[in-house]
Design a protein around this motif. Structure first.
Motif, PDB file in Angstrom:
ATOM      1  N   LEU A 111       0.760  -1.126  -0.227  1.00 38.51           N
ATOM      2  CA  LEU A 111       0.148  -0.050  -0.006  1.00 38.51           C
ATOM      3  C   LEU A 111       0.874   1.176  -0.098  1.00 38.51           C
ATOM      4  O   LEU A 111       1.943   1.274   0.530  1.00 38.51           O
ATOM      5  N   GLY A 112       0.356   2.355  -0.561  1.00 42.55           N
ATOM      6  CA  GLY A 112       0.873   3.611  -0.337  1.00 42.55           C
ATOM      7  C   GLY A 112       0.516   4.037   0.906  1.00 42.55           C
ATOM      8  O   GLY A 112      -0.907   3.997   1.331  1.00 42.55           O
ATOM      9  N   ILE A 113       1.491   4.576   1.767  1.00 53.54           N
ATOM     10  CA  ILE A 113       1.370   5.039   3.126  1.00 53.54           C
ATOM     11  C   ILE A 113       1.723   6.346   3.248  1.00 53.54           C
ATOM     12  O   ILE A 113       2.577   6.932   2.833  1.00 53.54           O
ATOM     13  N   LEU A 114       0.639   7.217   3.512  1.00 56.29           N
ATOM     14  CA  LEU A 114       0.648   8.894   3.948  1.00 56.29           C
ATOM     15  C   LEU A 114       1.004   8.843   5.323  1.00 56.29           C
ATOM     16  O   LEU A 114      -0.029   8.479   6.060  1.00 56.29           O
ATOM     17  N   VAL A 115       1.812   9.385   5.697  1.00 56.20           N
ATOM     18  CA  VAL A 115       2.093  10.118   7.049  1.00 56.20           C
ATOM     19  C   VAL A 115       2.353  11.638   7.071  1.00 56.20           C
ATOM     20  O   VAL A 115       3.160  12.132   6.385  1.00 56.20           O
ATOM     21  N   MET A 116       1.379  12.330   7.726  1.00 50.24           N
ATOM     22  CA  MET A 116       1.526  13.645   8.036  1.00 50.24           C
ATOM     23  C   MET A 116       1.586  14.032   9.365  1.00 50.24           C
ATOM     24  O   MET A 116       0.804  13.668  10.096  1.00 50.24           O
ATOM     25  N   VAL A 128       5.396  10.035   2.036  1.00 47.05           N
ATOM     26  CA  VAL A 128       4.623   9.172   1.339  1.00 47.05           C
ATOM     27  C   VAL A 128       5.686   7.860   0.973  1.00 47.05           C
ATOM     28  O   VAL A 128       6.909   8.366   0.370  1.00 47.05           O
ATOM     29  N   HIS A 129       5.379   6.517   1.333  1.00 48.80           N
ATOM     30  CA  HIS A 129       6.152   5.661   1.034  1.00 48.80           C
ATOM     31  C   HIS A 129       5.255   4.438   0.583  1.00 48.80           C
ATOM     32  O   HIS A 129       4.054   4.308   0.519  1.00 48.80           O
ATOM     33  N   LEU A 130       5.858   3.389  -0.032  1.00 49.91           N
ATOM     34  CA  LEU A 130       5.018   2.216  -0.770  1.00 49.91           C
ATOM     35  C   LEU A 130       5.796   1.041  -0.227  1.00 49.91           C
ATOM     36  O   LEU A 130       6.843   0.991  -0.279  1.00 49.91           O
ATOM     37  N   GLY A 131       4.803   0.265   0.440  1.00 50.99           N
ATOM     38  CA  GLY A 131       5.440  -1.091   0.838  1.00 50.99           C
ATOM     39  C   GLY A 131       4.282  -1.928   1.646  1.00 50.99           C
ATOM     40  O   GLY A 131       3.265  -1.575   1.623  1.00 50.99           O
ATOM     41  N   GLN A 132       4.662  -3.232   1.968  1.00 51.83           N
ATOM     42  CA  GLN A 132       3.789  -4.016   2.726  1.00 51.83           C
ATOM     43  C   GLN A 132       3.458  -3.696   4.139  1.00 51.83           C
ATOM     44  O   GLN A 132       4.742  -3.353   4.930  1.00 51.83           O
ATOM     45  N   LEU A 167      -8.070   1.316  14.587  1.00 51.26           N
ATOM     46  CA  LEU A 167      -7.006   0.487  13.584  1.00 51.26           C
ATOM     47  C   LEU A 167      -5.695   1.104  13.698  1.00 51.26           C
ATOM     48  O   LEU A 167      -5.434   2.228  14.124  1.00 51.26           O
ATOM     49  N   ASP A 168      -4.787   0.309  13.213  1.00 50.99           N
ATOM     50  CA  ASP A 168      -3.327   0.846  13.168  1.00 50.99           C
ATOM     51  C   ASP A 168      -2.607  -0.113  12.202  1.00 50.99           C
ATOM     52  O   ASP A 168      -3.247  -0.895  11.647  1.00 50.99           O
ATOM     53  N   VAL A 169      -1.564   0.562  11.725  1.00 53.29           N
ATOM     54  CA  VAL A 169      -0.863   0.004  10.597  1.00 53.29           C
ATOM     55  C   VAL A 169       0.723  -0.414  11.177  1.00 53.29           C
ATOM     56  O   VAL A 169       1.183   0.182  11.892  1.00 53.29           O
ATOM     57  N   PHE A 170       1.059  -1.552  10.848  1.00 54.06           N
ATOM     58  CA  PHE A 170       2.239  -2.107  11.405  1.00 54.06           C
ATOM     59  C   PHE A 170       3.068  -2.556  10.181  1.00 54.06           C
ATOM     60  O   PHE A 170       2.799  -2.858   9.334  1.00 54.06           O
ATOM     61  N   GLY A 171       4.404  -2.821  10.708  1.00 55.68           N
ATOM     62  CA  GLY A 171       5.428  -3.428   9.626  1.00 55.68           C
ATOM     63  C   GLY A 171       6.458  -2.291   9.401  1.00 55.68           C
ATOM     64  O   GLY A 171       6.339  -1.241   9.759  1.00 55.68           O
ATOM     65  N   ARG A 172       7.617  -2.931   8.778  1.00 56.25           N
ATOM     66  CA  ARG A 172       8.758  -2.017   8.790  1.00 56.25           C
ATOM     67  C   ARG A 172       8.682  -0.894   7.751  1.00 56.25           C
ATOM     68  O   ARG A 172       9.175   0.319   7.894  1.00 56.25           O
ATOM     69  N   HIS A 173       7.617  -1.097   6.970  1.00 57.52           N
ATOM     70  CA  HIS A 173       7.415   0.126   5.920  1.00 57.52           C
ATOM     71  C   HIS A 173       6.735   1.231   6.386  1.00 57.52           C
ATOM     72  O   HIS A 173       6.607   2.100   6.139  1.00 57.52           O
ATOM     73  N   MET A 174       5.847   0.777   7.773  1.00 55.89           N
ATOM     74  CA  MET A 174       5.020   1.942   8.284  1.00 55.89           C
ATOM     75  C   MET A 174       6.357   2.637   9.027  1.00 55.89           C
ATOM     76  O   MET A 174       6.242   3.981   9.009  1.00 55.89           O
ATOM     77  N   HIS A 175       6.925   2.041   9.516  1.00 56.18           N
ATOM     78  CA  HIS A 175       8.394   2.742  10.377  1.00 56.18           C
ATOM     79  C   HIS A 175       9.195   3.234   9.233  1.00 56.18           C
ATOM     80  O   HIS A 175       9.405   4.676   9.601  1.00 56.18           O
ATOM     81  N   ARG A 176       9.274   2.985   8.119  1.00 55.00           N
ATOM     82  CA  ARG A 176       9.979   3.843   6.992  1.00 55.00           C
ATOM     83  C   ARG A 176       9.158   5.028   6.635  1.00 55.00           C
ATOM     84  O   ARG A 176       9.841   6.273   6.430  1.00 55.00           O
ATOM     85  N   ALA A 177       7.934   4.969   6.634  1.00 52.40           N
ATOM     86  CA  ALA A 177       7.044   5.978   6.065  1.00 52.40           C
ATOM     87  C   ALA A 177       6.829   7.006   7.298  1.00 52.40           C
ATOM     88  O   ALA A 177       6.923   8.238   6.900  1.00 52.40           O
TER      89      ALA A 177
END
Length: 182
Positions: free
Chosen positions: A26-31, A103-107, A117-127
């Motif tokens: 998914l594309g992950i947007l963090v603001m 904005v990052h793209l990852g699993q 809800l929450d989002v987990f994973g190394r790509h969330m950390h990167r985002a």
């Protein structure tokens, strides 16, 4: 500001979103709202409340994303298409609140934690590292987003997206290196 409580209909909608997309990439947007903590409590609640309502309209209404978390001056949303994440960030940056975005793209995994809800994973950390590296008013995108954004959506806004290499990315990022564009 009241905490978000998921009602049964919203829970079904989230489950439908996950089932319909069958994606974990998914594309992950963090603001992050810049200096939100220094605002007067009442002003912060009104200002950030308005931004949250606008975020729902832009992210879910216009760009078919899912607003996962909004609170404490930080917003997290996911998108099946990274172009939508970038266009959402750009639209929300046009408001009166100064934002830093990434904005990052990852699993990632979207999980229910209690009623939220929450989002987990190394790509969330990167985002989540991207807004901290961004200057106020800046939107940073990782190389996978720059490589994938603009190619899928057939809109004039998507066609106008351009990305430039970010020369001091390595100096400003403390997390694992992520090639960036601004």
């Amino acid at each position: 500001m009241q905490p978000l409580r998921l009602i049964a209909e919203e829970t079904r909608r989230v489950e439908g979103y996950r089932a319909q997309r069958h994606v974990s990439l998914l594309g992950i947007l963090v603001m992050e709202a810049v200096e939100w903590a220094s605002l007067d409590e009442e002003v912060a609640a009104d200002t950030l409340g308005a931004l949250g309502r606008r975020a729902v309209e832009v992210i879910e209404g216009q760009h078919d994303g899912l607003l996962v978390r909004w609170g404490g001056g930080q917003l997290v949303a996911v998108f099946a298409e990274p172009t939508s994440a970038v266009l959402s960030a750009r639209a929300l940056h046009e408001g009166s609140v100064v934002l830093r975005s990434g904005v990052h793209l990852g699993q990632v995994a979207i999980e229910r934690v209690g009623l939220h809800l929450d989002v987990f994973g190394r790509h969330m950390h990167r985002a989540s590292s991207l807004p901290r590296a961004a200057a106020p008013g800046e939107i940073l995108v990782s190389e996978p987003v720059a490589d994938n954004a603009g190619g899928w959506l057939d809109t004039s806004a998507a066609a106008e997206l351009t990305f430039a290499p970010w020369p001091d990315a390595e100096a400003r990022l403390r997390a694992r290196r992520i090639p960036l564009c601004s």
